[in-house]
Design a protein around this motif. Sequence first.
Motif, short mmCIF file in Angstrom:
data_model
loop_
_atom_site.label_atom_id
_atom_site.label_comp_id
_atom_site.label_asym_id
_atom_site.label_seq_id
_atom_site.Cartn_x
_atom_site.Cartn_y
_atom_site.Cartn_z
N GLY A 67 0.82 -1.21 0.00
CA GLY A 67 0.00 0.00 0.00
C GLY A 67 0.85 1.25 0.00
O GLY A 67 0.45 2.28 0.54
N LEU A 70 0.96 5.70 -0.28
CA LEU A 70 -0.19 6.51 0.15
C LEU A 70 -1.12 5.80 1.13
O LEU A 70 -1.90 6.45 1.82
CB LEU A 70 -1.00 6.95 -1.08
CG LEU A 70 -0.24 7.77 -2.12
CD1 LEU A 70 -1.16 8.08 -3.30
CD2 LEU A 70 0.33 9.04 -1.51
N GLY A 71 -1.09 4.48 1.15
CA GLY A 71 -2.00 3.74 2.02
C GLY A 71 -3.42 3.69 1.52
O GLY A 71 -4.33 3.24 2.23
N ALA A 72 -3.66 4.12 0.28
CA ALA A 72 -5.02 4.30 -0.22
C ALA A 72 -5.53 3.12 -1.04
O ALA A 72 -6.60 3.20 -1.64
CB ALA A 72 -5.10 5.59 -1.05
N ASN A 73 -4.80 2.01 -1.06
CA ASN A 73 -5.29 0.81 -1.73
C ASN A 73 -6.43 0.18 -0.92
O ASN A 73 -6.55 0.43 0.27
CB ASN A 73 -4.16 -0.23 -1.86
CG ASN A 73 -2.91 0.35 -2.46
OD1 ASN A 73 -2.25 1.17 -1.83
ND2 ASN A 73 -2.56 -0.07 -3.65
N THR A 74 -7.21 -0.66 -1.55
CA THR A 74 -8.25 -1.37 -0.81
C THR A 74 -7.60 -2.41 0.12
O THR A 74 -6.48 -2.87 -0.13
CB THR A 74 -9.20 -2.11 -1.77
OG1 THR A 74 -8.46 -3.14 -2.46
CG2 THR A 74 -9.83 -1.15 -2.77
N LYS A 78 -4.10 -4.73 -0.51
CA LYS A 78 -2.96 -4.77 0.42
C LYS A 78 -2.69 -6.20 0.89
O LYS A 78 -1.54 -6.64 0.94
CB LYS A 78 -3.23 -3.88 1.63
CG LYS A 78 -3.18 -2.39 1.33
CD LYS A 78 -3.46 -1.59 2.61
CE LYS A 78 -3.52 -0.10 2.33
NZ LYS A 78 -3.87 0.68 3.53
N ASN A 98 -4.53 3.11 6.27
CA ASN A 98 -5.49 3.92 5.54
C ASN A 98 -5.62 5.27 6.25
O ASN A 98 -6.39 5.42 7.20
CB ASN A 98 -6.85 3.19 5.47
CG ASN A 98 -7.83 3.90 4.57
OD1 ASN A 98 -7.86 5.11 4.48
ND2 ASN A 98 -8.66 3.11 3.89
N GLY A 100 -6.76 8.23 5.28
CA GLY A 100 -8.04 8.90 5.15
C GLY A 100 -9.09 8.32 6.09
O GLY A 100 -9.87 9.06 6.71
N ASP A 113 -8.09 -3.26 7.92
CA ASP A 113 -7.07 -3.12 6.89
C ASP A 113 -5.76 -3.74 7.37
O ASP A 113 -5.12 -4.51 6.65
CB ASP A 113 -6.91 -1.63 6.60
CG ASP A 113 -6.09 -1.33 5.36
OD1 ASP A 113 -6.32 -1.97 4.32
OD2 ASP A 113 -5.23 -0.42 5.43
#
Length: 230
Positions: A67, A70-74, A78, A98, A100, A113
């Motif tokens: 990830g 950005l850590g923004a993958n689903t 991940k 994540n 966000g 996550d």
Amino acid sequence: MDLSKRQLAAMIDHTLLKPTAGTEDIRRLCIEAVRDGFAAVCVNPVHVATAARFLTGSPVAVCTVTGFPLGANTPETKAQEARQAASAGAAEVDMVLNIGALKDGDDALVEADIRGVVAAIKAVKQDGLVKVILETGYLTEEEKVRACRLAGQAGAHFVKTSTGFGPAGATAADVALLRRSIPAAMGVKAAGGIRTIDQALAMIAAGATRLGTSSGVAIVDGISSTPPAP
């Protein structure tokens, strides 16, 4: 702080995450890691199998990122990335949480996550380690503490300050905060902008148990030339 070169090296993830890195760069990284006794090499997922091949028979672990940055993958992406990395030879995975979702207050999603990556690693490598990158430069103090709690609840083994690609790197103050905010059995990895022996020792004094840096060779060479404390 009185550390030998070998003791310090054993706390360092020798890191190369540049997008331009090729096979020869990974080979050199691994040679340096074995020579100096680093804990691990940290490489992008595409290089895991190559690093594992170069490190065959050595005690140096292969670490990779998930990830990233950005850590923004689903969560599913991940977990699959982590599972593939472990199958290719990675013993450690540094995942970006994540960010966000954390800021939205969706603690259930953040924890799930992380838990998914932990489960994916353990399905392949029971003793595999997961480090959760908080990217502290984006977070308030309350968010850092909450992220630590969620990482611990999800079964992660470390929390980590930064990717090195975010708005800020590691600080001793953040390391100390993370150390206070996790169970004693968990570790703290300081990463992002650590380039000198003085910075490395400051992070360890603040509570870091692992350092991520692309300047590992210079740092351990620096401790050899540091005069002993009076």
